[in-house]
Design an enzyme around this catalytic site. Structure first.
Site, PDB file in Angstrom:
ATOM      1  N   ASN A  61       0.230  -1.706   0.012  1.00  0.00           N
ATOM      2  CA  ASN A  61       0.394   0.275   0.095  1.00  0.00           C
ATOM      3  C   ASN A  61       1.357   1.305  -0.132  1.00  0.00           C
ATOM      4  O   ASN A  61       1.496   1.976   0.679  1.00  0.00           O
ATOM      5  CB  ASN A  61      -0.655  -0.492   0.931  1.00  0.00           C
ATOM      6  CG  ASN A  61      -2.253   1.147   1.314  1.00  0.00           C
ATOM      7  OD1 ASN A  61      -1.641   2.202   0.696  1.00  0.00           O
ATOM      8  ND2 ASN A  61      -3.009   1.256   2.283  1.00  0.00           N
ATOM      9  N   ARG A  66      -2.155  -2.416  -2.932  1.00  0.00           N
ATOM     10  CA  ARG A  66      -3.825  -1.483  -3.405  1.00  0.00           C
ATOM     11  C   ARG A  66      -3.911  -0.760  -3.597  1.00  0.00           C
ATOM     12  O   ARG A  66      -2.840   0.470  -3.587  1.00  0.00           O
ATOM     13  CB  ARG A  66      -3.555  -1.269  -1.301  1.00  0.00           C
ATOM     14  CG  ARG A  66      -5.088  -0.103  -1.291  1.00  0.00           C
ATOM     15  CD  ARG A  66      -5.257  -0.284   0.196  1.00  0.00           C
ATOM     16  NE  ARG A  66      -6.872   1.083   0.575  1.00  0.00           N
ATOM     17  CZ  ARG A  66      -6.638   1.418   1.232  1.00  0.00           C
ATOM     18  NH1 ARG A  66      -5.866   1.883   2.192  1.00  0.00           N
ATOM     19  NH2 ARG A  66      -7.882   2.359   1.300  1.00  0.00           N
ATOM     20  N   HIS A 105     -13.213   3.024   0.553  1.00  0.00           N
ATOM     21  CA  HIS A 105     -12.987   1.431   1.707  1.00  0.00           C
ATOM     22  C   HIS A 105     -14.085   0.124   1.177  1.00  0.00           C
ATOM     23  O   HIS A 105     -14.232  -0.354   2.006  1.00  0.00           O
ATOM     24  CB  HIS A 105     -14.008   1.526   3.143  1.00  0.00           C
ATOM     25  CG  HIS A 105     -13.075   3.584   3.765  1.00  0.00           C
ATOM     26  ND1 HIS A 105     -14.146   4.277   4.330  1.00  0.00           N
ATOM     27  CD2 HIS A 105     -11.861   3.494   3.884  1.00  0.00           C
ATOM     28  CE1 HIS A 105     -13.445   5.040   4.855  1.00  0.00           C
ATOM     29  NE2 HIS A 105     -12.019   4.578   4.914  1.00  0.00           N
ATOM     30  N   ARG A 146     -11.827  14.526   9.156  1.00  0.00           N
ATOM     31  CA  ARG A 146     -12.428  15.242   7.935  1.00  0.00           C
ATOM     32  C   ARG A 146     -13.655  15.924   8.401  1.00  0.00           C
ATOM     33  O   ARG A 146     -14.488  14.595   8.921  1.00  0.00           O
ATOM     34  CB  ARG A 146     -12.818  13.966   7.232  1.00  0.00           C
ATOM     35  CG  ARG A 146     -11.982  13.510   5.830  1.00  0.00           C
ATOM     36  CD  ARG A 146     -11.854  12.929   4.621  1.00  0.00           C
ATOM     37  NE  ARG A 146     -10.525  12.381   4.070  1.00  0.00           N
ATOM     38  CZ  ARG A 146     -10.247  10.877   4.025  1.00  0.00           C
ATOM     39  NH1 ARG A 146     -11.167   9.768   4.487  1.00  0.00           N
ATOM     40  NH2 ARG A 146      -8.994  10.646   4.136  1.00  0.00           N
ATOM     41  N   GLU A 155      -9.005  -5.375   5.320  1.00  0.00           N
ATOM     42  CA  GLU A 155      -8.647  -5.071   4.197  1.00  0.00           C
ATOM     43  C   GLU A 155      -7.415  -6.200   3.262  1.00  0.00           C
ATOM     44  O   GLU A 155      -7.122  -6.343   2.473  1.00  0.00           O
ATOM     45  CB  GLU A 155      -8.185  -3.224   4.311  1.00  0.00           C
ATOM     46  CG  GLU A 155      -9.534  -3.225   3.966  1.00  0.00           C
ATOM     47  CD  GLU A 155      -8.901  -1.341   4.002  1.00  0.00           C
ATOM     48  OE1 GLU A 155      -8.670  -0.894   5.641  1.00  0.00           O
ATOM     49  OE2 GLU A 155      -8.975  -0.923   3.197  1.00  0.00           O
TER      50      GLU A 155
END
Ligand code: AMP
Length: 408
Positions: free
Chosen positions: A12, A90, A179, A240, A385
């Site tokens: 990733n 990813r 996601h 956020r 994940e």
């Protein structure tokens, strides 16, 4: 390491970091994982983590190539390198071009680069990581697993913004969702846990970490999700804002003279739990502060739970039937308080939390936290994940090997 082990390296790549995990294809717990940081600045380091603990080392050079070399050297030192069978990468944004995981070819890289305007920080970093890995490991298959892919089953009514269509047609301005790898994994695990029919179920999966999103999953497919063209839309997150009236953004720009880049920073890095609490973006810290009577921390958690409940209610309406609401991610898996605050607001949907079951959920375990016999069920299901990426990678690598044998 048994001689028939098939190891998958999951990568990733961020703009200045490289996260990695090494999975044996038989088990969801990584044999080795870690993070290389400061890959564009002073003092680059790499940390390896296995069941004996964590070890940090300096890197000889600040680059993704140096980080990957350090990972491969570690695999060689452990005698694992010959068992490495594939690499899974990813990627955050696949636009409309990626609906599932694929083997990497030159045209796949071109496609990921083409989507970079929609993910200017993430996609160029992912491509850099891929190029380095393809160069270092040219003889094994590489697979790309895209965060947006799972959401590509959304219909136009769910993914369109109600703005002039030319922005969608010419510039791809629409809702994509993120996601997706986590939502897909957790939805699949929930179907198994609750013995649901894989072809007839309705779930709302809430991935609540530092980034947070919720997705309506019907019969294994995404029908709606809370994040939008970028991960900014939807739920309140660590830093956020989530949903905000676009006119409020324009107003702030006018009254403060801030430009688009400054607004981007404000909304992505300086908002959310951090902004409302005026204390921290970290849920655990906010819970402790709220316990001590910190009003800002309590308010931030209330805003978080209120927004989440509102989204769960809205997403449920995208389903034929709501069988279960599922919590995952660092907050969803570990915060009994946030789950309780959210579920208290969802009584109109018939959700009934079992307070004892909610409070006793064991860390890292899956379980049901609604009152036995009531529906919709409420469950906690840990996400993984990296494991999902490793599984997709292994499956595509095996298919590629099978195709080669057939071609022979
Ligand atoms: P993630 O991005 O999935 O790693 O999740 C990070 C978030 O999970 C942070 O806000 C953490 O404070 C939160 N978190 C982790 N463990 C706990 C816990 N035991 N209680 C409350 N929040 C937690």
């Amino acid at each position: 390491m048994p001689s028939d082990s098939r190891l998958i390296l999951v990568l990733n790549s961020g703009s200045s970091s490289l996260k990695f995990a090494v999975h044996d294809t038989g088990t969801p717990i990584p044999l080795l994982s870690g993070l290389a940081e400061r890959l564009t600045g002073e003092g680059p380091t790499i940390t390896f983590k296995d069941d004996s603990g964590k070890q940090a080392h300096p890197l000889p050079e600040a680059s993704h190539a140096a980080a990957l070399d350090a990972v491969l050297a570690e695999l060689t030192r452990r005698g694992w390198i010959d068992s490495l069978t594939a690499v899974g990468h990813r990627v955050v944004h696949g636009g409309e071009r990626f609906t599932h995981s694929v083997l990497i070819t030159p045209s796949v890289i071109t496609d990921i680069e083409a989507v970079s305007p929609l993910a200017p920080l993430h996609n160029p970093a992912a491509v850099l990581g891929m190029r380095v890995a393809l160069q270092r490991l040219p003889s094994i298959p590489h697979v790309v697993v895209v965060d947006t892919a799972f959401h590509q089953t959304m219909k136009p009514e769910a993914f369109l913004y109600a703005i002039p269509m030319e922005f969608y047609r010419k510039h791809g301005v629409r809702r994509y969702g993120f996601h997706g790898t986590s939502h897909r994994y957790v939805a699949g695990e929930t179907v198994k846990l609750l013995h649901l029919d894989p072809n007839d179920h309705g779930l709302v999966v809430c991935h609540l970490g530092n980034g947070a999103s919720a997705t309506a999953v019907q019969d294994g497919c995404c029908v709606d999700t809370s994040m939008g063209m970028t991960p900014l839309e939807g739920l309140v997150m660590g830093t956020r804002s989530g949903d905000i009236d676009a006119a409020a953004v324009l107003h702030i720009m006018r009254i403060t003279g801030r430009g688009p880049d400054e607004m981007n920073t404000l909304l992505n890095k300086e908002s959310g739990l951090l902004a409302v609490s005026e204390l921290s973006n970290d849920c655990r810290e906010l819970e402790a502060a709220a316990e001590d009577g910190h009003a800002g921390a309590q308010l931030a958690l209330e805003v978080f739970a209120h927004r989440l409940a509102r989204h769960i209610g809205g997403l449920a309406m995208a389903l034929r039937r709501l069988d279960a609401v599922v919590f995952t991610g660092g907050i969803g898996e570990n915060s009994a308080r946030v789950r309780a605050m959210t579920l208290a607001r969802l009584r109109p949907l018939g959700l009934q939390m079992d307070a004892a079951a909610n409070a006793c959920m064991t860390r890292g375990a899956a379980g049901i936290i609604s009152v036995q016999g009531t529906t919709p069920i409420v469950a906690v299901v840990p996400t993984n994940e990296e494991w999902m990426i490793a599984c997709d990678t292994d499956q595509l690598a095996r298919q590629a090997a099978g195709a080669l044998v057939e071609a022979d």
